[in-house]
Scaffold this motif. Structure first.
Motif, PDB file in Angstrom:
ATOM      1  N   LEU A 229       0.879  -1.136  -0.063  1.00  0.00           N
ATOM      2  CA  LEU A 229      -0.099   0.089   0.006  1.00  0.00           C
ATOM      3  C   LEU A 229       0.959   1.136   0.060  1.00  0.00           C
ATOM      4  O   LEU A 229       0.445   2.296  -0.501  1.00  0.00           O
ATOM      5  N   THR A 232       2.730   1.914  -3.286  1.00  0.00           N
ATOM      6  CA  THR A 232       1.854   2.274  -4.613  1.00  0.00           C
ATOM      7  C   THR A 232       1.088   3.770  -4.050  1.00  0.00           C
ATOM      8  O   THR A 232       0.054   3.957  -4.868  1.00  0.00           O
ATOM      9  N   THR A 234      -0.549   4.752  -1.620  1.00  0.00           N
ATOM     10  CA  THR A 234      -1.997   4.948  -0.963  1.00  0.00           C
ATOM     11  C   THR A 234      -1.792   6.052   0.052  1.00  0.00           C
ATOM     12  O   THR A 234      -0.912   6.278   0.678  1.00  0.00           O
ATOM     13  N   SER A 235      -2.859   6.890   0.177  1.00  0.00           N
ATOM     14  CA  SER A 235      -2.810   7.835   0.930  1.00  0.00           C
ATOM     15  C   SER A 235      -2.829   7.258   2.509  1.00  0.00           C
ATOM     16  O   SER A 235      -3.254   6.292   2.763  1.00  0.00           O
ATOM     17  N   ASP A 238      -5.857   6.102   4.273  1.00  0.00           N
ATOM     18  CA  ASP A 238      -6.371   5.083   3.590  1.00  0.00           C
ATOM     19  C   ASP A 238      -5.613   3.701   3.900  1.00  0.00           C
ATOM     20  O   ASP A 238      -6.512   2.357   3.718  1.00  0.00           O
ATOM     21  N   VAL A 239      -4.522   3.831   4.512  1.00  0.00           N
ATOM     22  CA  VAL A 239      -3.754   2.434   4.534  1.00  0.00           C
ATOM     23  C   VAL A 239      -4.493   1.509   5.699  1.00  0.00           C
ATOM     24  O   VAL A 239      -4.476   0.404   5.322  1.00  0.00           O
ATOM     25  N   LEU A 242      -7.797  -0.135   4.675  1.00  0.00           N
ATOM     26  CA  LEU A 242      -7.538  -1.479   3.614  1.00  0.00           C
ATOM     27  C   LEU A 242      -6.547  -2.373   4.323  1.00  0.00           C
ATOM     28  O   LEU A 242      -6.844  -3.599   3.937  1.00  0.00           O
TER      29      LEU A 242
END
Length: 424
Positions: A229, A232, A234-235, A238-239, A242
């Motif tokens: 994550l 890539t 990912t904010s 948001d980690v 997810l």
């Protein structure tokens, strides 16, 4: 001494269809005062059934059986014995005076051979003793091999929990350490640090509830998912949501949850954001070496643990930074170490006192008086000493920081405290 049919000592299965030869073997064992439990089978089929009980230590096999020709008996019985976790020894009895058939029997898997007409009590006793000793040595070798395989698998899992940080900024320090608990089983502690292309650095420390290979494997899976994550882009907000989705998919049961601390350090190193998911708050070191202030970061945005079926989200707590700093993340295996009352961080309300966060803070302050590069190893050793030996639970420690000066490079270190090295 008791005779061969006393019911004590090793179990010897005589595979012999001739009653006279069977009686001769019994008398030889009695004359040699060998203490064994002697059983008898009259055919290979009977012997195979007897081996199915799983308690035969040695086979004495005649090569002239009604349902086996030549070395067929040796091959079948050795094959059947191999299905046991501890295969029995096998000694051949042959009526041939030459050595050829005995040598072929040993080549087919027998431990030794005896010629019926040339065997006396001492020779039979010695042959059985040596065969049983070789069996015991083989069992020890197998146990050692299995132990080495388990150790290698454990080491592989531990390395998965101790990844190499991906940090390009040479002025950033990343020091990690992992101390397994005393039962030798892996726990679910995991951690990682990754620098993104924009210079932002993300670190994580997590702890899977429970202890053992399943939890360790889940921890390794979550660490891999977290790194995926992060790389890539990912904010950070948001980690954790997810990662919880991965946990819900991969966990063995609904009772498994994960506590976690994620730290995001800005590209200009002027601030850090801390995300807490039911995890202890990190410690913060500020100032230059020799004049370092060590404090507990008081949480203002603590969220629930991952996998807990209640509502709630995770929010970042921003900490403004100025000059050199280090953020110290850890798992509860450190602060839950049982220590003497004078070493406890706070007076215990009941039971055995534990180090606590104040105690860990005190240990860290004391160790900051020494060299900075190996501070993680020293803190782990110090906590272990205060505990009086291996900790009850695994302990993970991660320090990520910035030197604050272009002429001072960061420190990189990794400590996997295995039981052999730390027992010295």
């Amino acid at each position: 001494m008791a005779g061969p049919a006393s019911g004590s000592g090793p179990v010897v299965l005589l595979v012999e269809d001739d009653d006279g030869d069977a009686l001769l073997v019994t008398e030889l064992l009695e004359d040699a005062a060998v203490v064994v439990e002697l059983r008898r089978s009259r055919s290979v089929e009977e012997a195979v059934a007897e081996l199915g009980r799983g308690d035969v230590d040695c086979l004495l096999v005649d090569l002239g059986l009604p349902d086996a020709v030549g070395l067929t008996a040796v091959e079948r019985l050795r094959s059947q014995g191999a299905t046991s976790p501890d295969p029995p020894a096998l000694v051949v009895l042959t009526g041939h005076t030459g050595t050829d058939q005995g040598v072929r029997a040993v080549a087919a898997g027998a431990d030794d051979y005896l010629v019926k007409g040339e065997t006396d009590p001492s020779l039979l006793a010695r042959s059985l003793r040596y065969a049983l000793q070789r069996r015991e040595a083989a069992a020890q070798q197998r146990a050692l091999f299995r132990s080495e395989i388990r150790a290698e698998e454990t080491s592989r899992l531990e390395r998965a929990l101790l990844p190499k940080p991906v940090v390009a900024d040479e002025h950033v320090s990343v020091m990690v350490g992992y101390l397994p608990g005393r039962d030798g089983l892996l726990g679910g502690d995991f951690f990682d640090t990754v620098q993104r292309a924009d210079g932002t650095i993300l670190s994580v420390v997590g702890d899977v509830a429970g202890h053992g290979p399943d939890e360790a494997a889940l921890g390794a899976t979550l660490r891999t998912a977290w790194r995926t994550l992060v790389v890539t882009d990912t904010s950070p907000d948001d980690v954790l949501p997810l990662l919880e989705r991965v946990l819900l998919t991969e966990r063995a049961g609904p009772e498994i949850f994960v506590t976690l601390c994620q730290v995001v350090v800005a590209a200009d190193r002027s601030w850090a954001e801390v995300y807490l998911a039911g995890h202890p708050a990190p410690l913060l070191l500020t100032g230059h070496v020799g004049d370092v202030a060590c404090t507990v970061l008081e949480p203002t945005a603590r969220g629930r643990a991952l996998g807990i079926p209640v509502g709630g989200e995770w929010h970042a707590q921003r900490v403004e930074l100025s000059g050199p700093f280090s953020v110290v993340l850890y798992t509860d295996g450190l602060v839950e170490a049982e220590v003497a009352p004078e070493a406890a961080g706070t007076p215990p309300s009941r039971g055995v006192p534990r180090l606590g966060v104040p105690g860990l803070l005190r240990v860290l302050r004391e160790e900051l008086e020494g060299e900075f590069p190996d501070i993680v190893s020293r803190v782990l050793r110090r906590v272990r000493e205060l505990h009086g030996g291996p900790l009850s639970d695994d302990a993970a420690l991660l320090m990520v920081g910035w030197t604050g000066r272009p002429d001072i490079l960061g420190t990189r270190s990794s400590t996997l405290a295995d039981s052999v090295e730390w027992a010295r």
